[in-house]
Design an enzyme around this catalytic site. Structure first.
Site, PDB file in Angstrom:
ATOM      1  N   ASP A  73       0.832  -1.208   0.000  1.00 41.29           N
ATOM      2  CA  ASP A  73       0.000   0.000   0.000  1.00 41.29           C
ATOM      3  C   ASP A  73       0.863   1.253   0.000  1.00 41.29           C
ATOM      4  O   ASP A  73       2.001   1.257   0.470  1.00 41.29           O
ATOM      5  CB  ASP A  73      -0.970   0.004   1.183  1.00 41.29           C
ATOM      6  CG  ASP A  73      -0.285  -0.014   2.537  1.00 41.29           C
ATOM      7  OD1 ASP A  73       0.693  -0.764   2.701  1.00 41.29           O
ATOM      8  OD2 ASP A  73      -0.738   0.716   3.446  1.00 41.29           O
ATOM      9  N   GLU A 138      -0.009  -0.963   5.920  1.00 39.18           N
ATOM     10  CA  GLU A 138       1.073  -0.442   6.743  1.00 39.18           C
ATOM     11  C   GLU A 138       0.964   1.066   6.880  1.00 39.18           C
ATOM     12  O   GLU A 138       1.220   1.625   7.943  1.00 39.18           O
ATOM     13  CB  GLU A 138       2.430  -0.808   6.140  1.00 39.18           C
ATOM     14  CG  GLU A 138       3.621  -0.601   7.086  1.00 39.18           C
ATOM     15  CD  GLU A 138       4.181   0.813   7.072  1.00 39.18           C
ATOM     16  OE1 GLU A 138       4.958   1.162   7.973  1.00 39.18           O
ATOM     17  OE2 GLU A 138       3.855   1.584   6.138  1.00 39.18           O
TER      18      GLU A 138
END
Length: 390
Positions: A73, A138
């Site tokens: 991400d 994250e």
């Protein structure tokens, strides 16, 4: 164009803003499966915030194990008109690869995969297990990402010995700095209670800002610890203060102070909490009656002292780049804080971080291939060490 650069571009082209993986894990699993990795999805979270997680392992689970960890991400791009080119269309200018995630951390993911491909091409029967722990959460809350996979690995009793997280840790050139630990993070929300009233009649009210200020001044000046050889001293910082109605003639009924500790291994969450409350009470504020306080521990500090993994990484960096790397624990948190709970040696190593989270994020193309060589060198050294140990 190298194999690492091609794969990095393929990943950057996928708009994987947290928690949307946008198919990145499928691309990576598609490269790992032919190498013999058992690829397992451990997706988690509600439908409104579904997180993609991949646990891939090559080996029995009982041999010494190196884990490559990271996230697919990326943070939002911000206004697109601020970018020189589309952030999800990889582009090259002046020897640099541009795109969201170029530095944080799709180049690292590509280098990890290609390093494993190169290693297994020459070492088809390694003495170590190799694993990948990847998530699409994250940059966000991190509640359904790496921490979920770590819990499952721990429940199964799978062995982990070393972990390299691909966070962008370098400063000027790939390999000039690695993170061998991170500070802990703990946030607090302090609500000091007063009595709202007209500002011309302070005797009929109680100003919570005035009540809080002496304690806040002492907290800001407090030396929480001295740090140690690896960590700077613990810091306490106010991030937000909310109080008042917006009118200039009203004493507020309460004030809310948001703050954060970044703490070293010299302090504990419990100890810091107790010391803060002691300061408040010494300034005449009583829990419940005068203030409410809530805590959120975002992560505990972790530290990997020089040893097998640090030595392997240092040597690999020196051989690939000629650089003598610097060990550091500065910066924010990473998913290493979760992995360190179940893995004794955790390091972070990636490309330069000067443009992470910025408009026109990029990485120098000259920094990409050295990263692959470093990762390959680490695999070779750890495998040789395990083979010699029998």
């Amino acid at each position: 164009m190298t194999a690492t650069l091609r794969l990095a571009e393929e990943l950057i082209a996928r708009p994987s803003v947290t928690p949307d993986d946008a198919g990145c894990l499928g691309v990576i699993a598609g490269r790992l499966s032919p190498l013999g990795f058992a690829c397992e999805r451990m997706d988690s979270g509600p439908d409104s915030f579904r997180v993609a997680n991949l646990w891939a392992r090559l080996g029995s689970g009982q041999r010494p194990t190196l884990v490559w960890a990271g996230h697919t991400d990326v943070v939002p791009t911000g206004p697109l008109d601020g970018w020189t080119t589309d952030p999800f269309v990889p582009s090259h200018r002046n020897g640099k690869l541009y795109g969201r995630g170029a530095s944080d951390m799709k180049t690292s993911l590509a280098a990890m995969v290609v390093a494993c491909e190169q290693f297994l091409a020459t070492t088809p029967q390694p003495a170590i297990d190799i694993a990948f722990l990847l998530t699409s959460d994250e940059e966000g809350p991190a509640n359904d990402g790496t921490v979920i996979v770590c819990r499952e690995i721990q429940r199964r009793g799978e062995r982990l010995d070393w972990c390299i997280v691909g966070e962008p840790t370098s400063v000027e050139r790939t390999g000039d700095m690695i993170k061998n630990g991170r500070r802990g993070t703990m946030s607090g929300k302090l609500t000091v209670k007063g009595i709202q009233g007209h500002i011309a009649y302070p005797q009929l009210a109680k100003n919570p800002i005035h009540l809080a200020v002496p304690a806040l001044a002492e907290l800001a000046a407090t030396v929480w610890d001295q740090g140690n050889a690896f960590f700077p001293p613990t810091s306490w910082q106010i991030s937000n203060i909310h109080g008042g109605t917006g009118a200039s003639n009203v004493i507020p009924g309460n004030v809310v102070i948001d703050f954060n500790f970044r703490f070293s291994t010299e302090s504990t969450p419990e100890g810091l909490q107790g010391r803060l409350v002691e300061v408040l009470t010494r300034h005449g504020l009583q829990p419940g009656a005068d203030f409410d306080l809530s805590w959120t521990v975002g992560g505990l500090p972790f530290l990997t002292t020089p040893g097998t993994l640090v030595d392997a990484v240092r040597d690999a960096i020196r051989d690939a780049t000629g650089i003598t790397t610097e060990l550091s624990t500065t910066g924010g948190t990473s998913d290493g804080r979760f992995i360190a709970r179940i893995c004794p040696q955790v390091l972070e190593l990636g490309p330069p971080n000067a443009t992470i989270h910025k408009v026109d994020e990029h990485v120098a193309v000259a920094d990409i291939e050295p990263l692959t060589k470093i990762y390959l060198g680490v695999l070779q050294r750890l495998n040789s060490s395990a083979a010699q140990a029998g």
